[in-house]
Every structure is written in structure tokens, then in C-alpha cells.
Design a protein around this motif. Structure first.
Motif, PDB file in Angstrom:
ATOM      1  N   GLU A 176       0.856  -1.192  -0.286  1.00  0.00           N
ATOM      2  CA  GLU A 176      -0.104  -0.056  -0.085  1.00  0.00           C
ATOM      3  C   GLU A 176       0.841   1.245   0.076  1.00  0.00           C
ATOM      4  O   GLU A 176       0.614   2.303  -0.778  1.00  0.00           O
ATOM      5  CB  GLU A 176      -0.903   0.077   1.199  1.00  0.00           C
ATOM      6  CG  GLU A 176      -2.124  -0.658   1.218  1.00  0.00           C
ATOM      7  CD  GLU A 176      -3.162  -0.317   0.024  1.00  0.00           C
ATOM      8  OE1 GLU A 176      -3.789   0.775   0.359  1.00  0.00           O
ATOM      9  OE2 GLU A 176      -3.300  -0.967  -1.057  1.00  0.00           O
ATOM     10  N   PHE A 177       1.846   1.046   0.836  1.00  0.00           N
ATOM     11  CA  PHE A 177       2.615   2.364   0.922  1.00  0.00           C
ATOM     12  C   PHE A 177       3.361   2.722  -0.182  1.00  0.00           C
ATOM     13  O   PHE A 177       3.992   3.843  -0.592  1.00  0.00           O
ATOM     14  CB  PHE A 177       3.698   2.215   2.081  1.00  0.00           C
ATOM     15  CG  PHE A 177       4.700   3.213   2.597  1.00  0.00           C
ATOM     16  CD1 PHE A 177       4.155   4.504   3.239  1.00  0.00           C
ATOM     17  CD2 PHE A 177       6.006   3.242   2.271  1.00  0.00           C
ATOM     18  CE1 PHE A 177       4.789   5.537   3.603  1.00  0.00           C
ATOM     19  CE2 PHE A 177       6.772   4.254   2.421  1.00  0.00           C
ATOM     20  CZ  PHE A 177       6.361   5.397   2.967  1.00  0.00           C
ATOM     21  N   SER A 178       3.783   1.537  -0.902  1.00  0.00           N
ATOM     22  CA  SER A 178       4.948   1.738  -1.985  1.00  0.00           C
ATOM     23  C   SER A 178       4.216   1.968  -3.437  1.00  0.00           C
ATOM     24  O   SER A 178       5.061   2.592  -4.380  1.00  0.00           O
ATOM     25  CB  SER A 178       5.825   0.431  -2.318  1.00  0.00           C
ATOM     26  OG  SER A 178       6.515   0.102  -1.004  1.00  0.00           O
ATOM     27  N   THR A 179       2.984   1.899  -3.670  1.00  0.00           N
ATOM     28  CA  THR A 179       2.470   2.066  -4.793  1.00  0.00           C
ATOM     29  C   THR A 179       2.523   3.520  -5.215  1.00  0.00           C
ATOM     30  O   THR A 179       2.067   4.432  -4.452  1.00  0.00           O
ATOM     31  CB  THR A 179       0.912   1.776  -4.676  1.00  0.00           C
ATOM     32  OG1 THR A 179       0.756   0.142  -4.390  1.00  0.00           O
ATOM     33  CG2 THR A 179       0.174   1.869  -6.046  1.00  0.00           C
ATOM     34  N   GLY A 180       2.890   3.882  -6.350  1.00  0.00           N
ATOM     35  CA  GLY A 180       2.998   5.075  -6.939  1.00  0.00           C
ATOM     36  C   GLY A 180       4.190   5.909  -6.582  1.00  0.00           C
ATOM     37  O   GLY A 180       4.294   6.936  -7.114  1.00  0.00           O
ATOM     38  N   LYS A 181       5.346   5.283  -5.829  1.00  0.00           N
ATOM     39  CA  LYS A 181       6.419   6.043  -5.287  1.00  0.00           C
ATOM     40  C   LYS A 181       7.483   5.735  -6.575  1.00  0.00           C
ATOM     41  O   LYS A 181       7.617   4.823  -7.348  1.00  0.00           O
ATOM     42  CB  LYS A 181       6.871   5.224  -4.151  1.00  0.00           C
ATOM     43  CG  LYS A 181       6.045   5.575  -3.134  1.00  0.00           C
ATOM     44  CD  LYS A 181       6.451   6.176  -1.810  1.00  0.00           C
ATOM     45  CE  LYS A 181       5.824   6.461  -0.441  1.00  0.00           C
ATOM     46  NZ  LYS A 181       4.415   6.781  -0.514  1.00  0.00           N
ATOM     47  N   SER A 182       8.387   6.917  -6.636  1.00  0.00           N
ATOM     48  CA  SER A 182       9.458   6.743  -7.465  1.00  0.00           C
ATOM     49  C   SER A 182      10.512   5.739  -6.996  1.00  0.00           C
ATOM     50  O   SER A 182      10.468   5.381  -5.673  1.00  0.00           O
ATOM     51  CB  SER A 182      10.068   7.996  -7.743  1.00  0.00           C
ATOM     52  OG  SER A 182      10.746   8.422  -6.509  1.00  0.00           O
ATOM     53  N   ILE A 183      11.479   5.423  -7.953  1.00  0.00           N
ATOM     54  CA  ILE A 183      12.733   4.523  -7.315  1.00  0.00           C
ATOM     55  C   ILE A 183      13.332   5.134  -6.160  1.00  0.00           C
ATOM     56  O   ILE A 183      13.792   4.311  -5.268  1.00  0.00           O
ATOM     57  CB  ILE A 183      13.422   4.180  -8.750  1.00  0.00           C
ATOM     58  CG1 ILE A 183      12.838   3.052  -9.710  1.00  0.00           C
ATOM     59  CG2 ILE A 183      14.818   3.612  -7.929  1.00  0.00           C
ATOM     60  CD1 ILE A 183      13.433   2.913 -10.692  1.00  0.00           C
ATOM     61  N   THR A 184      13.486   6.476  -6.476  1.00  0.00           N
ATOM     62  CA  THR A 184      14.256   7.132  -5.349  1.00  0.00           C
ATOM     63  C   THR A 184      13.627   7.030  -3.933  1.00  0.00           C
ATOM     64  O   THR A 184      14.152   6.643  -2.843  1.00  0.00           O
ATOM     65  CB  THR A 184      14.567   8.616  -5.727  1.00  0.00           C
ATOM     66  OG1 THR A 184      15.117   8.663  -7.047  1.00  0.00           O
ATOM     67  CG2 THR A 184      15.149   9.611  -4.631  1.00  0.00           C
ATOM     68  N   GLU A 185      12.370   7.370  -4.188  1.00  0.00           N
ATOM     69  CA  GLU A 185      11.455   7.113  -2.705  1.00  0.00           C
ATOM     70  C   GLU A 185      11.561   5.776  -2.312  1.00  0.00           C
ATOM     71  O   GLU A 185      11.524   5.632  -0.881  1.00  0.00           O
ATOM     72  CB  GLU A 185      10.024   7.630  -2.951  1.00  0.00           C
ATOM     73  CG  GLU A 185       9.851   9.200  -3.427  1.00  0.00           C
ATOM     74  CD  GLU A 185       8.330   9.552  -3.772  1.00  0.00           C
ATOM     75  OE1 GLU A 185       7.769  10.430  -3.016  1.00  0.00           O
ATOM     76  OE2 GLU A 185       7.971   8.951  -4.726  1.00  0.00           O
ATOM     77  N   LEU A 186      11.655   4.644  -2.964  1.00  0.00           N
ATOM     78  CA  LEU A 186      11.364   3.486  -2.704  1.00  0.00           C
ATOM     79  C   LEU A 186      12.855   3.240  -2.035  1.00  0.00           C
ATOM     80  O   LEU A 186      12.781   2.328  -1.026  1.00  0.00           O
ATOM     81  CB  LEU A 186      11.142   2.301  -4.003  1.00  0.00           C
ATOM     82  CG  LEU A 186       9.821   2.496  -4.517  1.00  0.00           C
ATOM     83  CD1 LEU A 186       9.852   1.552  -5.981  1.00  0.00           C
ATOM     84  CD2 LEU A 186       8.700   2.177  -3.645  1.00  0.00           C
TER      85      LEU A 186
END
Length: 129
Positions: free
Chosen positions: A78-88
């Protein structure tokens, strides 16, 4: 009427996510599939990742194991969906612990971080493509 302590609320959330996980199941169009095992207790997580450019467009998981490992995977998807590689790449132990909301000993910490391990290795694999 008394309200349960904060810890009880989080424990209930973990049990609910264990019984009714979010984003559970195989993602047929996944670009990356990462399977990780926690040999300490036998937890298993398989993460399915679909990127669009450098954005994680969709993520699902399958797994078996303790409530902590499965709830952690559910929350992480849930938290990771839509995040950029940098954010991940910025997601760490503290993020997982904050999402779970409970104190964990060293053994349970490995359970909680198994999904993060799968996600992190999946991101690295995607970047190499």
C-alpha cells in the motif's frame, strides 16, 4: 467504556491484515518477481512489481508465514504504490516499524523486514535492466 491501549489497536490491525491482506495475489504482468525466505522462522514472501518508467505502478505479494511478515508485506504494498525509485530506496527499517506500530524483538524484526528485502532487491533488479 474504556478504550484499548494503542498497542492493542495495532495488534488488531496486524491480525486483520494477516487474515485479509491488501494487494495479495500474483500479478501476471509483473516485470520483476522477487522471492525471499526468512530461514529463522520459515516466512516466505514473493513480490510482484510493475514499473512505469521510474514509478512503481503496481505491486502485489503472495506469501506464507507469521502475522508480522504478512501484515508488513500488505502495508508495504500500500505504502509503495505510486512511489519513485528514489522514494522506494528511502524506505527503511524505521518506515516498516512505524507502519506496524509495535515494538519487535530481533527475531520478529526479521519477519517484519522480509517484504522490504524483497522490494529493495526488486528495485535493484529493475534498475539493472
Amino acid at each position: 467504556m474504556t478504550h484499548p491501549p494503542r498497542m492493542d489497536i495495532y495488534q488488531e490491525q496486524i491480525l486483520d491484515l494477516y487474515k485479509h491482506p491488501l494487494n495479495y495475489g500474483k500479478l501476471e504482468k509483473a516485470q520483476i518477481v522477487r522471492h525471499e525466505i526468512n530461514p529463522t522462522c520459515g516466512d516466505e514472501i514473493t513480490m510482484y512489481l510493475l514499473f512505469e518508467g521510474d514509478i512503481l505502478k503496481h505491486i502485489t505479494f503472495e506469501g506464507k508465514g507469521c502475522a508480522i511478515s504478512q501484515a508488513s508485506a500488505s502495508l508495504l504494498t500500500e505504502f509503495s504504490t505510486g512511489k519513485s525509485i528514489t522514494e522506494l530506496e528511502g524506505i527503511g527499517k524505521a518506515t516498516i516499524l512505524e507502519m506496524l506500530g509495535i515494538e519487535l524483538g530481533p527475531t520478529r524484526l526479521k519477519c517484519a523486514l522480509l517484504s522490504l528485502q524483497a522490494l529493495s532487491r526488486g528495485v535493484l533488479e529493475y534498475k539493472k535492466q
